[in-house]
Write a protein that holds these residues in place. Structure first.
Motif, PDB file in Angstrom:
ATOM      1  N   HIS A 139      43.088  50.740  39.233  1.00 54.62           N
ATOM      2  CA  HIS A 139      43.966  49.926  38.384  1.00 54.62           C
ATOM      3  C   HIS A 139      43.243  48.667  37.887  1.00 54.62           C
ATOM      4  CE1 HIS A 139      47.529  52.343  38.699  1.00 54.62           C
ATOM      5  NE2 HIS A 139      47.669  52.181  40.042  1.00 54.62           N
ATOM      6  N   GLN A 140      42.498  48.064  38.821  1.00 54.74           N
ATOM      7  CA  GLN A 140      41.741  46.879  38.416  1.00 54.74           C
ATOM      8  C   GLN A 140      40.676  47.235  37.380  1.00 54.74           C
ATOM      9  OE1 GLN A 140      42.507  43.838  39.401  1.00 54.74           O
ATOM     10  NE2 GLN A 140      40.880  42.961  38.094  1.00 54.74           N
ATOM     11  N   LEU A 141      40.014  48.379  37.652  1.00 56.54           N
ATOM     12  CA  LEU A 141      39.023  48.836  36.683  1.00 56.54           C
ATOM     13  C   LEU A 141      39.679  49.147  35.334  1.00 56.54           C
ATOM     14  CD1 LEU A 141      36.110  49.652  36.075  1.00 56.54           C
ATOM     15  CD2 LEU A 141      36.652  51.946  36.957  1.00 56.54           C
ATOM     16  N   GLU A 142      40.843  49.781  35.401  1.00 49.32           N
ATOM     17  CA  GLU A 142      41.564  50.073  34.158  1.00 49.32           C
ATOM     18  C   GLU A 142      41.960  48.791  33.447  1.00 49.32           C
ATOM     19  OE1 GLU A 142      45.522  52.569  32.672  1.00 49.32           O
ATOM     20  OE2 GLU A 142      45.106  52.274  34.802  1.00 49.32           O
ATOM     21  N   LYS A 143      42.427  47.816  34.255  1.00 50.70           N
ATOM     22  CA  LYS A 143      42.794  46.535  33.679  1.00 50.70           C
ATOM     23  C   LYS A 143      41.566  45.859  33.050  1.00 50.70           C
ATOM     24  CE  LYS A 143      45.100  42.195  34.767  1.00 50.70           C
ATOM     25  NZ  LYS A 143      44.040  41.359  34.222  1.00 50.70           N
TER      26      LYS A 143
END
Length: 239
Positions: free
Chosen positions: A60-64
């Motif tokens: 999710h952080q990477l996606e963000k």
């Protein structure tokens, strides 16, 4: 949460007419084993779930981060496009203005060159016209003077020729009359003169006539020479 150790260490009080202790212990051992297995599986699943949750959070952080990067890239691309459009419009306007300035300068230079050329052509045409008018006036003056001179010389020549013709017509007759009178006088007053004297008189009369004719011819030649010289001078002035 109840653990398998708690179940294993659990002790029950005894009462009269209670359950069979061995059966209860055997059942508890089976429950402990199954529960321990389930507990371990649950604990393992929790760990795996935590790991998955961590990975999911990382994802999710990477996606963000990717989304933020994409947004930044999109904004940057939009800014670059806008800047490029603005710069392109500025360059286009500058090029258009420069082209108009060059066109205006070229038109002004062409007009100036045209005006200068027209003035130079007019000046040269006027100078040539003045030269032509001066040449025509000079030519007319020379022709007029030549005509006057030729007319004057023609009149002079005609006068001189008339005088010469009169002299030529008159002088030989007078000489012949003088000779005739002399001959008559010789015959009348000197009949006995010899032939030599008569021949001498004849030769003298002939010499006088020849001298008069020579003088008339010389005068005619001189006048003709003067007329030829006048014509040559007029022709040279015309040329």
């Amino acid at each position: 949460m109840l653990t398998p150790v708690d179940i294993h260490n659990k002790e029950f009080s005894r009462s009269f007419r209670g359950f069979n202790q061995e059966e209860v212990d055997d059942f508890l051992d089976q429950v402990v084993n199954d529960y321990e297995m389930l507990y371990r599986d649950n604990h393992q699943m929790k760990k795996e779930m935590e790991l998955c949750n961590k990975q999911l959070e990382q994802y999710h952080q990477l996606e963000k981060n990717l989304q933020d990067t994409l947004l930044v890239a999109q904004r940057t691309a939009d800014e670059v496009v806008n800047t490029a459009n603005i710069r392109g419009e500025e360059v286009r306007q500058a090029a258009k203005q420069a082209g108009e300035n060059l066109k205006r300068e070229a038109e002004l230079y062409a007009d100036k060159l045209k005006q200068d050329t027209e003035r130079e052509c007019k000046r040269r045409i006027e100078a040539a016209a003045q030269q032509v008018r001066a040449a025509v006036a000079e030519y007319e003056r020379i022709v007029r003077e030549r005509r006057q001179f030729v007319a004057k010389m023609r009149n002079l020549m005609q006068t001189e020729l008339g005088l010469l013709e009169e002299a030529y017509d008159i002088m030989p007759d007078r000489v012949q009359n003088d000779d005739h009178e002399n001959n008559l006088a010789d015959k009348v007053f000197k009949p006995d003169c010899d032939d030599d004297t008569a021949g001498k008189d004849d030769n003298g009369a002939g010499s006088s006539a020849n001298d008069s004719t020579a003088q008339a011819s010389a005068a005619s030649v001189a006048i003709a020479a003067q007329i030829g010289a006048a014509d040559s001078a007029a022709s040279g002035s015309k040329g």
